[in-house]
Design a protein around this motif. Structure first.
Motif, mmCIF file in Angstrom:
data_model
loop_
_atom_site.group_PDB
_atom_site.id
_atom_site.type_symbol
_atom_site.label_atom_id
_atom_site.label_comp_id
_atom_site.label_asym_id
_atom_site.label_seq_id
_atom_site.Cartn_x
_atom_site.Cartn_y
_atom_site.Cartn_z
ATOM 1 N N UNK A 10 -31.784 26.587 26.590
ATOM 2 C CA UNK A 10 -30.902 25.509 27.032
ATOM 3 C C UNK A 10 -31.197 24.214 26.281
ATOM 4 N N UNK A 11 -30.132 23.586 25.787
ATOM 5 C CA UNK A 11 -30.278 22.299 25.095
ATOM 6 C C UNK A 11 -29.523 21.190 25.821
ATOM 7 N N UNK A 12 -29.254 21.420 27.112
ATOM 8 C CA UNK A 12 -28.651 20.393 27.979
ATOM 9 C C UNK A 12 -27.308 19.876 27.478
ATOM 10 N N UNK A 13 -26.478 20.780 26.941
ATOM 11 C CA UNK A 13 -25.142 20.372 26.493
ATOM 12 C C UNK A 13 -24.262 19.975 27.679
ATOM 13 N N UNK A 14 -24.484 20.607 28.828
ATOM 14 C CA UNK A 14 -23.770 20.226 30.038
ATOM 15 C C UNK A 14 -22.434 20.897 30.265
ATOM 16 N N UNK A 15 -22.064 21.860 29.444
ATOM 17 C CA UNK A 15 -20.787 22.550 29.663
ATOM 18 C C UNK A 15 -20.767 23.248 31.017
ATOM 19 N N UNK A 16 -21.914 23.739 31.452
ATOM 20 C CA UNK A 16 -22.010 24.407 32.756
ATOM 21 C C UNK A 16 -21.736 23.433 33.898
ATOM 22 N N UNK A 17 -22.089 22.181 33.700
ATOM 23 C CA UNK A 17 -21.869 21.164 34.732
ATOM 24 C C UNK A 17 -20.377 20.985 34.982
ATOM 25 N N UNK A 18 -19.584 21.023 33.926
ATOM 26 C CA UNK A 18 -18.140 20.893 34.069
ATOM 27 C C UNK A 18 -17.536 22.135 34.710
ATOM 28 N N UNK A 19 -18.082 23.311 34.365
ATOM 29 C CA UNK A 19 -17.542 24.571 34.881
ATOM 30 C C UNK A 19 -17.925 24.818 36.336
ATOM 31 N N UNK A 20 -19.137 24.428 36.707
ATOM 32 C CA UNK A 20 -19.637 24.709 38.064
ATOM 33 C C UNK A 20 -20.463 23.531 38.585
ATOM 34 N N UNK A 21 -19.805 22.414 38.900
ATOM 35 C CA UNK A 21 -20.538 21.218 39.310
ATOM 36 C C UNK A 21 -21.281 21.349 40.642
ATOM 37 N N UNK A 33 -30.498 20.764 35.825
ATOM 38 C CA UNK A 33 -31.030 21.166 37.129
ATOM 39 C C UNK A 33 -29.953 22.048 37.744
ATOM 40 N N UNK A 34 -30.368 23.025 38.545
ATOM 41 C CA UNK A 34 -29.371 23.938 39.104
ATOM 42 C C UNK A 34 -29.861 24.582 40.384
ATOM 43 N N UNK A 42 -19.183 30.755 45.033
ATOM 44 C CA UNK A 42 -19.197 30.014 43.769
ATOM 45 C C UNK A 42 -19.332 30.932 42.550
ATOM 46 N N UNK A 43 -19.290 32.247 42.768
ATOM 47 C CA UNK A 43 -19.505 33.202 41.684
ATOM 48 C C UNK A 43 -18.556 32.969 40.499
ATOM 49 N N UNK A 44 -17.288 32.787 40.743
ATOM 50 C CA UNK A 44 -16.331 32.610 39.642
ATOM 51 C C UNK A 44 -16.692 31.387 38.797
ATOM 52 N N UNK A 45 -17.095 30.306 39.448
ATOM 53 C CA UNK A 45 -17.503 29.106 38.707
ATOM 54 C C UNK A 45 -18.759 29.369 37.886
ATOM 55 N N UNK A 46 -19.719 30.081 38.472
ATOM 56 C CA UNK A 46 -20.958 30.385 37.746
ATOM 57 C C UNK A 46 -20.667 31.297 36.557
ATOM 58 N N UNK A 47 -19.785 32.267 36.746
ATOM 59 C CA UNK A 47 -19.405 33.135 35.626
ATOM 60 C C UNK A 47 -18.752 32.326 34.510
ATOM 61 N N UNK A 48 -17.900 31.379 34.888
ATOM 62 C CA UNK A 48 -17.286 30.498 33.886
ATOM 63 C C UNK A 48 -18.347 29.687 33.158
ATOM 64 N N UNK A 49 -19.320 29.178 33.903
ATOM 65 C CA UNK A 49 -20.397 28.389 33.297
ATOM 66 C C UNK A 49 -21.189 29.231 32.303
ATOM 67 N N UNK A 50 -21.478 30.468 32.675
ATOM 68 C CA UNK A 50 -22.213 31.359 31.769
ATOM 69 C C UNK A 50 -21.396 31.617 30.502
ATOM 70 N N UNK A 52 -19.132 29.623 29.095
ATOM 71 C CA UNK A 52 -18.963 28.456 28.224
ATOM 72 C C UNK A 52 -20.275 27.916 27.660
ATOM 73 N N UNK A 53 -21.400 28.434 28.122
ATOM 74 C CA UNK A 53 -22.689 27.967 27.601
ATOM 75 C C UNK A 53 -22.779 28.281 26.107
#
Length: 62
Positions: A10-21, A33-34, A42-50, A52-53
Motif C-alpha cells: 500500500x502506498x496510500x493512494x486513497x482510491x479505496x477511501x473513495x470506493x468504500x468510505x 486505516x481501515x 459493505x461487501x460490494x464497496x469493499x470489492x470495488x475498493x479491492x 480499484x487499488x
C-alpha cells in the motif's frame, strides 16, 4: 468478511477511501486505516475498493 491490506504494498493512494468510505480512511498523517471486519452489507464497496487499488494490496477473506 475480513479485509486484509498488505501494508508493504500500500502506498496510500486513497482510491479505496473513495470506493468504500465506511471501511477505509486516511489518518491525519495520510496513512491508510481501515475496519478489518466490516459489516457484510459493505461487501460490494469493499470489492470495488479491492478492484480499484492500483497496487492490488486489498484482499477479502470469508
Amino acid at each position: 468478511m475480513k479485509v486484509v491490506v498488505d501494508l508493504t504494498k500500500c502506498q496510500d493512494h486513497g482510491q479505496c477511501v473513495f470506493a468504500a468510505p465506511d471501511v477505509f480512511r486516511l489518518d491525519d498523517a495520510g496513512h491508510l486505516a481501515y475496519v478489518a471486519e466490516p459489516d457484510e452489507s459493505l461487501r460490494a464497496d469493499v470489492e470495488d475498493a479491492a478492484d480499484v487499488c492500483p497496487l492490488q494490496a486489498i484482499t477479502i477473506e470469508d
